[in-house]
Design an enzyme around this catalytic site. Structure first.
Site, PDB file in Angstrom:
ATOM      1  N   ARG A 165     -38.073  -3.114  25.606  1.00  0.00           N
ATOM      2  CA  ARG A 165     -39.327  -3.818  25.309  1.00  0.00           C
ATOM      3  C   ARG A 165     -40.189  -4.007  26.570  1.00  0.00           C
ATOM      4  NH1 ARG A 165     -38.400  -4.539  20.000  1.00  0.00           N
ATOM      5  NH2 ARG A 165     -36.372  -5.396  19.413  1.00  0.00           N
ATOM      6  N   LYS A 174     -34.574  -3.256  13.260  1.00  0.00           N
ATOM      7  CA  LYS A 174     -33.304  -3.142  13.994  1.00  0.00           C
ATOM      8  C   LYS A 174     -32.287  -4.160  13.486  1.00  0.00           C
ATOM      9  CE  LYS A 174     -33.365  -3.924  18.597  1.00  0.00           C
ATOM     10  NZ  LYS A 174     -32.415  -4.995  18.981  1.00  0.00           N
ATOM     11  N   SER A 175     -32.717  -5.407  13.294  1.00  0.00           N
ATOM     12  CA  SER A 175     -31.786  -6.447  12.844  1.00  0.00           C
ATOM     13  C   SER A 175     -31.192  -6.094  11.487  1.00  0.00           C
ATOM     14  CB  SER A 175     -32.520  -7.781  12.715  1.00  0.00           C
ATOM     15  OG  SER A 175     -32.906  -8.249  13.970  1.00  0.00           O
ATOM     16  N   SER A 210     -29.993 -19.054  17.980  1.00  0.00           N
ATOM     17  CA  SER A 210     -29.609 -17.640  18.059  1.00  0.00           C
ATOM     18  C   SER A 210     -29.114 -17.123  16.718  1.00  0.00           C
ATOM     19  CB  SER A 210     -28.516 -17.445  19.112  1.00  0.00           C
ATOM     20  OG  SER A 210     -27.963 -16.150  18.972  1.00  0.00           O
ATOM     21  N   ASP A 248     -38.451 -11.683  20.443  1.00  0.00           N
ATOM     22  CA  ASP A 248     -38.466 -10.345  21.050  1.00  0.00           C
ATOM     23  C   ASP A 248     -39.875  -9.896  21.422  1.00  0.00           C
ATOM     24  OD1 ASP A 248     -35.734 -10.142  20.802  1.00  0.00           O
ATOM     25  OD2 ASP A 248     -35.831  -9.185  18.840  1.00  0.00           O
ATOM     26  N   LYS A 306     -31.914 -11.791  27.736  1.00  0.00           N
ATOM     27  CA  LYS A 306     -32.104 -10.664  26.808  1.00  0.00           C
ATOM     28  C   LYS A 306     -31.652  -9.367  27.503  1.00  0.00           C
ATOM     29  CE  LYS A 306     -33.526 -12.956  23.320  1.00  0.00           C
ATOM     30  NZ  LYS A 306     -32.677 -12.993  22.130  1.00  0.00           N
ATOM     31  N   GLY A 322     -26.997  -6.004  22.140  1.00  0.00           N
ATOM     32  CA  GLY A 322     -26.433  -7.352  22.041  1.00  0.00           C
ATOM     33  C   GLY A 322     -26.131  -7.712  20.597  1.00  0.00           C
ATOM     34  N   ARG A 344     -36.270 -11.266  31.072  1.00  0.00           N
ATOM     35  CA  ARG A 344     -37.632 -10.837  30.713  1.00  0.00           C
ATOM     36  C   ARG A 344     -38.719 -11.672  31.379  1.00  0.00           C
ATOM     37  NH1 ARG A 344     -36.500  -9.002  24.396  1.00  0.00           N
ATOM     38  NH2 ARG A 344     -35.793  -6.919  25.003  1.00  0.00           N
TER      39      ARG A 344
HETATM   40  C1  S3P Z   1     -31.324 -10.629  16.706  1.00  0.00           C
HETATM   41  C2  S3P Z   1     -31.481 -11.896  17.181  1.00  0.00           C
HETATM   42  C3  S3P Z   1     -32.193 -12.220  18.427  1.00  0.00           C
HETATM   43  C4  S3P Z   1     -33.059 -11.066  18.894  1.00  0.00           C
HETATM   44  C5  S3P Z   1     -32.359  -9.753  18.802  1.00  0.00           C
HETATM   45  C6  S3P Z   1     -31.941  -9.465  17.375  1.00  0.00           C
HETATM   46  C7  S3P Z   1     -30.558 -10.410  15.478  1.00  0.00           C
HETATM   47  O1  S3P Z   1     -31.252 -12.507  19.436  1.00  0.00           O
HETATM   48  O2  S3P Z   1     -33.475 -11.284  20.224  1.00  0.00           O
HETATM   49  O3  S3P Z   1     -33.171  -8.680  19.258  1.00  0.00           O
HETATM   50  O4  S3P Z   1     -30.645  -9.307  14.890  1.00  0.00           O
HETATM   51  O5  S3P Z   1     -29.853 -11.333  15.047  1.00  0.00           O
HETATM   52  P1  S3P Z   1     -30.645 -14.000  19.631  1.00  0.00           P
HETATM   53  O6  S3P Z   1     -29.846 -14.313  18.464  1.00  0.00           O
HETATM   54  O7  S3P Z   1     -29.794 -13.901  20.864  1.00  0.00           O
HETATM   55  O8  S3P Z   1     -31.850 -14.869  19.821  1.00  0.00           O
END
Ligand code: S3P
Length: 455
Positions: A409, A31-32, A177, A330, A357, A104, A361
């Protein structure tokens, strides 16, 4: 399914079967990396090809946002996408609100991009995203020159106006983050000079890797304190590129943990991304006694990958080091599900971020696990789960179900636990799983899992 059906919650049940889970499966793309592939493609003049893109709701929202700001984004076939980008600084004002759905990552990264463009964009999202704090990106992006009008607590919907004269900033992350880091770096792409982000604790580095892949200069140094100092030279010549997205380790975690907790199972997930900043769960499970093996190691899209096999294991409780949190952020919900089957205490502290999140969670897992008969304690920054060395009772009494509050999740973690829990588990709504893991149900059924709609 009609759109009306789609608006109704879809309760789902997982129940222990008579046979173990067996088989080899492939989970969807990371996903990222998928969000970033579309965003970076949109910033490069010319054609970027992406294969293995996660076609989940979250990523489709980012695709729509990129289109709304002038990039061409086209689906060529399953997981195969083509992006025709507009160049660094070349986005145009979207005509309508950008609805980022549940995502997010999509919301915060796209806000970063907009910060250094001279136009206004309005962001919103679903009920879960509208609860989440955006102040963490608004603050550094304001220093770059963007202006914001949001709801109280920095929540969506919000309007932001980017700047024609972005300032390169130096910013030390107050929370670990990757989203905040990435938002600043994306804003810095169109700022003259050097944008610096200092991260006291390392978080996933897909943005840095892709910036380099597309031709930007990124220097990374480790300070005496151990912090990472990331310096991006702005306004680079950005080259379109091709990207192969590896399978998402955060999605692989669900069938793998199912393999660990359902007696006599053996589950293999093919070519899972193993970026060292993402593998904290696998280390933790191994410390708990999990039989995980890694085969056929190779590289995909610049990331290490391997086939991972999980065999049924007698798990024991451990203390999870707080500093491991960013590399498994996650994966705590599914870790808690595994811990509920383990023998002894699993102690998780230093994980306060879990409260902001897709849901809170810690609260939701604590409530749901307790409803399944798990003995635990909840703290501001973690949970201690008192495992009894066997799966919990579960929850399938008439009408009762686990609240998932639009958190994919949480939904998948309880369905996995339900495959081992004595009475099975019913969750209140399965629709949200499509945000990150379309095809979760048929994939698990192919392994032999008993998953079905609940009345
Ligand atoms: C992500 C960073 C994480 C993760 C999210 C994906 C990303 O969030 O929880 O599912 O792709 O950069 P945070 O940056 O808020 O920790």
């Amino acid at each position: 399914m009609s759109s009306k059906d789609n608006q109704k919650p879809r309760p789902f049940r997982a129940a222990p079967g008579t046979a173990p889970l067996k088989g080899t499966v492939s989970v969807p793309g990371d996903k990222s990396i998928s969000h970033r592939a579309l965003i970076f493609g949109a910033m490069a003049v010319g054609e970027t090809r992406v294969s293995g893109l996660l076609e989940g709701e979250d990523v489709l929202r980012t695709a729509a946002a990129m289109r709304a700001m002038g990039a061409e984004v086209e689906r060529l076939g399953e997981g195969e996408w083509r992006v025709w980008g507009v160049g660094v600084g070349g986005l145009s004002e979207p005509e309508d609100v950008l609805d980022m759905g549940n995502a997010g990552t999509g919301a915060r990264l796209v806000m970063g991009l907009v910060a250094s463009h001279d136009f206004t964009a309005v962001f919103t999202g679903d009920a879960s995203l509208r609860r989440r704090p955006m102040g963490r990106v608004m603050e550094p992006l304001s220093r770059i020159g963007a202006r914001f009008h949001g709801r109280s607590g920095g929540r969506l919907p919000l309007a932001m106006t980017g700047t024609a004269d972005p300032l390169p900033i130096e910013y030390e992350l107050p929370v670990a983050s990757a989203q905040v880091k990435s938002a600043i770096l994306l804003a810095g792409l169109n700022a003259p000079g050097i944008t610096t982000v200092i991260e006291p604790e390392p978080t996933r580095d897909h943005t840095e890797n892709l910036l380099r892949h597309f031709g930007a200069t990124v220097e990374i140094e480790t300070a005496k304190t151990g912090a990472k100092v990331i310096r991006l030279t702005g306004q680079p010549e950005f080259r379109p590129s091709s990207i192969t997205v590896p399978a998402d380790p955060s999605s692989a975690a669900f069938p793998l943990v199912a393999g660990l907790i359902v007696p006599d199972s053996a589950v293999t997930v093919r070519k899972v991304g193993l970026n060292p900043l993402r593998t904290g769960l696998f280390t933790t499970l191994q410390e708990m006694g999990a039989d995980l093996s890694f085969g056929d190691r190779s590289e995909q899209g610049g990331e290490p990958v391997a086939d991972i096999t999980a065999r049924y294991s007698a798990l024991r409780g451990i203390t999870v080091p707080p500093e491991r949190a960013p590399s498994m952020i996650d994966e705590y919900p599914i870790l808690f599900a595994a811990a509920a089957c383990a023998d002894g205490d699993t102690i998780v502290r230093g994980a306060r971020e879990l409260r902001v999140k897709e849901s809170d969670r810690l609260a939701l897992m604590a409530r749901g696990l307790q409803a399944c008969g798990v003995d635990l304690e909840e703290f501001e920054d973690g949970l201690v789960i008192h495992g009894r060395g066997r799966p919990p009772q579960g929850l399938s009494s008439a009408g009762a179900s686990i609240a998932t509050e639009l958190d994919h999740r949480i939904a998948m973690s309880f369905l996995v636990l339900g495959l081992a829990a004595k009475d099975g588990i019913v969750i209140d709504d399965a629709r949200v799983m499509d945000t990150s893991f379309p095809g979760f149900v048929p994939l698990m059924q192919a392994l032999g899992a008993r998953l079905e709609p609940a009345a």
